[in-house]
Design an enzyme around this catalytic site. Structure first.
Site, PDB file in Angstrom:
ATOM      1  CG  HIS A   1      -2.300  -0.765   1.271  1.00 55.32           C
ATOM      2  ND1 HIS A   1      -2.800  -0.785   0.026  1.00 55.32           N
ATOM      3  CD2 HIS A   1      -2.378  -1.892   1.888  1.00 55.32           C
ATOM      4  CE1 HIS A   1      -3.652  -1.896   0.209  1.00 55.32           C
ATOM      5  NE2 HIS A   1      -3.563  -2.417   1.401  1.00 55.32           N
TER       6      HIS A   1
ATOM      7  CB  CYS B   1      -1.864   2.829  -5.506  1.00 53.97           C
ATOM      8  SG  CYS B   1      -2.717   1.108  -5.320  1.00 53.97           S
TER       9      CYS B   1
END
Length: 209
Positions: free
Chosen positions: A127, A184
Site C-alpha cells: 500500500h 498505487c
C-alpha cells in the site's frame, strides 16, 4: 393520526441518521487501525546497515539450478522474509500472497511469480499509504535486499515506471532474475488511485544463509 405518522417518520429518520453516523465512525476507526498497523510493521534500520562494498554486492551468482534447489517455498499467507530498503532505512515483512489480508500486514508477494534468486520476475506489492509511503524517493542505482531463510538477495534498481492501473506488462515473465515492486500512484491521491508506481531491479548478488 397525522401527528403519529410524522412522529414515526421522525423516529425512523433519527434511527437512520444514527445508524449512518455509527457506520461512518466505525469505518474511520477500522481504517485508522489498519493504517497504524501498516505503518508499525516497517522497522527502522540504520542506513549503513544495508550498505555493501562493491566486492560484497557483486558476488558471483549461484546457478539457477542451485538457487532453486535451496529455495524454501512458503505456504500461502506465510511471512517468509523481509525487504530491506537502505535509501528509506526500512525493513518490511514479506508475505506470500497479495490479497488484502497480506497487504494489511506488510508486503505481498504475488502468487506464481518468481522467488528470490530465480531467473524470472518476482513481483512485490504494498500500500502507498503504509509500507510504501516513501517509495517515491527511490532512484536508479538504489538497492533492495530480500532476506529469506535460504539467503540474502541484492537487487539494483534499473528503471522506474508509472503506468495505468490496468497495465499488466509489469508482471510478465523475465529472462533473468528481476524484482518488480509495485504500489498505487499518485501517493497522495484520495480514493482508488488510477496509476501504479513500478520499480524494476536486477539481481546483482546472492549470499546463502
Amino acid at each position: 393520526m397525522l401527528n403519529f405518522i410524522r412522529k414515526r417518520r421522525m423516529a425512523i429518520q433519527t434511527i437512520v441518521i444514527l445508524l449512518l453516523l455509527f457506520i461512518g465512525l466505525t469505518t474511520v476507526i477500522v481504517n485508522a487501525y489498519w493504517f497504524v498497523k501498516g505503518i508499525s510493521v516497517v522497522e527502522s534500520i540504520p542506513h549503513e546497515v544495508n550498505e555493501s562494498t562493491p566486492e560484497q554486492l557483486f558476488q558471483p551468482l549461484a546457478s539457477t539450478e542451485e538457487v532453486q534447489r535451496q529455495q524454501y517455498k512458503p505456504a500461502y499467507g506465510e511471512q517468509y522474509g523481509h525487504l530491506l530498503i537502505s535509501k528509506l532505512e526500512a525493513k518490511i515483512p514479506i508475505f506470500y500472497g497479495s490479497e488484502e489480508e497480506q497487504l494489511k500486514q506488510g508486503i505481498g508477494h504475488m502468487e506464481r511469480t518468481a522467488f528470490p534468486g530465480e531467473n524470472n520476475n518476482m513481483v512485490l506489492s504494498g500500500h502507498r499509504d503504509t509500507v510504501f509511503r516513501h517509495l517515491g524517493k527511490i532512484e536508479k542505482g538504489d538497492t533492495f535486499v530480500v532476506e529469506t531463510k535460504t539467503g540474502t538477495f541484492t537487487y539494483l534498481v534499473k528503471k522506474i515506471r508509472i503506468v495505468d492501473k490496468n497495465n499488466r506488462t509489469v508482471i510478465v515473465p523475465k529472462p533473468k532474475a528481476t524484482l518488480t515492486v509495485i504500489t498505487c500512484y499518485p501517493f497522495g491521491f484520495i480514493g482508488n488511485a488510477p496509476k501504479r508506481f513500478v520499480v524494476l531491479a536486477d539481481l546483482i548478488g546472492e549470499k546463502a544463509s
